[in-house]
Enzyme design. Sequence first.
Site, PDB file in Angstrom:
ATOM      1  N   HIS A  21      34.280  62.518-109.184  1.00  0.00           N
ATOM      2  CA  HIS A  21      34.017  62.222-107.779  1.00  0.00           C
ATOM      3  C   HIS A  21      35.133  61.361-107.173  1.00  0.00           C
ATOM      4  O   HIS A  21      35.512  61.560-106.019  1.00  0.00           O
ATOM      5  CB  HIS A  21      32.677  61.492-107.638  1.00  0.00           C
ATOM      6  N   ASP A 126      30.730  59.958-100.569  1.00  0.00           N
ATOM      7  CA  ASP A 126      30.128  60.910-101.490  1.00  0.00           C
ATOM      8  C   ASP A 126      28.659  61.081-101.144  1.00  0.00           C
ATOM      9  O   ASP A 126      27.964  60.121-100.822  1.00  0.00           O
ATOM     10  CB  ASP A 126      30.271  60.394-102.928  1.00  0.00           C
ATOM     11  N   TRP A 372      33.710  71.493-110.795  1.00  0.00           N
ATOM     12  CA  TRP A 372      34.457  72.080-109.681  1.00  0.00           C
ATOM     13  C   TRP A 372      35.909  71.634-109.655  1.00  0.00           C
ATOM     14  O   TRP A 372      36.805  72.430-109.335  1.00  0.00           O
ATOM     15  CB  TRP A 372      33.764  71.783-108.356  1.00  0.00           C
ATOM     16  N   ASN A 373      36.189  70.377-109.997  1.00  0.00           N
ATOM     17  CA  ASN A 373      37.590  69.929-110.025  1.00  0.00           C
ATOM     18  C   ASN A 373      38.397  70.760-111.018  1.00  0.00           C
ATOM     19  O   ASN A 373      39.487  71.243-110.706  1.00  0.00           O
ATOM     20  CB  ASN A 373      37.680  68.453-110.411  1.00  0.00           C
ATOM     21  N   SER A 374      37.861  70.922-112.226  1.00  0.00           N
ATOM     22  CA  SER A 374      38.565  71.683-113.259  1.00  0.00           C
ATOM     23  C   SER A 374      38.718  73.141-112.850  1.00  0.00           C
ATOM     24  O   SER A 374      39.772  73.756-113.067  1.00  0.00           O
ATOM     25  CB  SER A 374      37.810  71.596-114.592  1.00  0.00           C
ATOM     26  N   GLU A 377      41.478  73.311-110.325  1.00  0.00           N
ATOM     27  CA  GLU A 377      42.782  73.043-110.948  1.00  0.00           C
ATOM     28  C   GLU A 377      43.276  74.265-111.705  1.00  0.00           C
ATOM     29  O   GLU A 377      44.477  74.558-111.722  1.00  0.00           O
ATOM     30  CB  GLU A 377      42.673  71.822-111.861  1.00  0.00           C
TER      31      GLU A 377
END
Length: 493
Positions: A21, A126, A372-374, A377
Amino acid sequence: MAGIQPEHLNFLLIPFMAPGHVIPMIDMAKVLARHGVNVTIMLTPLNFNRFSSVVNRAAVSGLPIQLLQIRFPSEEAGLPVGCESADTLPSYQLIHNFFVAIKLLLAIVEEKLEEMNPIPSCVICDKHLPWMAEACKKFEIPRVAFDGMSCFTQLVMHNLYVSKIHESVPETVPFVVPGLPDEIEFTKLQLPGLFNPGTSDFFEFREQVRLTESQAYGVVVNSFEELENGYVDEFKKIRGGKVWSIGPLSLSIDDNLDRAERGNQASIDAAQCLKWFDSRRPGSVIYACLGSLARLSAPQFLELALGLEASNHPFILVMNAGSESKEIEKWISEEGFEERTRERCLLIRGWAPQVLILSHPAVGGFLTHCGWNSTLESVCAGLPMVTYPLFGEQFLNEKLVVQVLKIGVGVGARVAIHLGEQEKPEAKVTRDRIQAAVEMVMDQGEEGCERRRMAQELGKMAKRSVKDGGSSCLNIKLLIEDIAKLAKQKKSV
């Protein structure tokens, strides 16, 4: 009255205290600052120390960006001193205490808002800090929710909430989520906690998050419109158009030092990591990392390690410390796993410089938990994925990757295991399934090449979206213009 210019706007960003986050919000701060907005990021001491060097470099380069430190009430909530982020909890049995501490932050944040001059033009917080709705109302500040998920996931969850279809089917029977552009199936056991609570009692908190997010002025999403086409449009309809897809935020990183230090101090020297890659053929390495919060049981880690070994591809495997880390280390030592695989395996214990690794030409695929970040990326790096979802919205992201985008192969995970819960026998993923999925993603045949081609095309689209004239760049400008109009209206009252 003339329009208010970006340099006269002050955005306050407040992330939830967990790496997945905080990281994108730091990236977002840099993106906003590059568009001329004055940005302040509110962090507790642990995250302040983690991110100060990255933010300071941005400030020295001339960006109007700064950190503001606030106290984290660890001891009042029954947490060890310095335990300020979800990844630092010694045990997930303390997750309830962690959320008590999060709730206690309201008074601390309000005290800081009293001191701020000028008052923020906008707060981007957030969505998992629902009490910020109360604080922003008190100080008459527009509140924009930051959602660390995709528009696809947001739409799925909205349609589940409205239809309640998951309540009318047995938990192991697949059902189709209504009202989506594609036919997407889940079982109840794969859904996030709001719909599949397990043994936790966070229902009231999750409901509060859902309610306060729906009441926010708008939503900022770490995605780009070309990635999710119809899903962005449908989500905008739900939110009255106030949705700004401004990602991928990881593309805000423009040097290797920032890549190496993104999120935390890496457990391996970046130069050592890059040296390991030098002897590998392009596209030959599989990178396996299940996120900052995942803590596999010893038997499940064994299956993962042996599945990767059996694939006969060079691989990087990231280990996160957890309650069973001693047992895992004992197995590694007694079975000689590290010694046996040392010619083609790099074992990283702790934090890995993920963006740096994924951007290396030697990497050909990413075994991921579908956080979601991974996921983003991997998209930015143009890499196909082996999908191994564990909890939260990760099973939803897997459907986007495998079924909609067609750039991934699943290991066959069937059941979400929420943080703090024991691993269930039916959640086991065998080494054979892991090996098979890795081999499919790394395959040089027609199917594997087509999957890679599609992943590479999405990577190019991602990069175009954040450049001048791209969809995400335009959305950043539209967000700033929108807040400037609100500031102008407030000033004229």
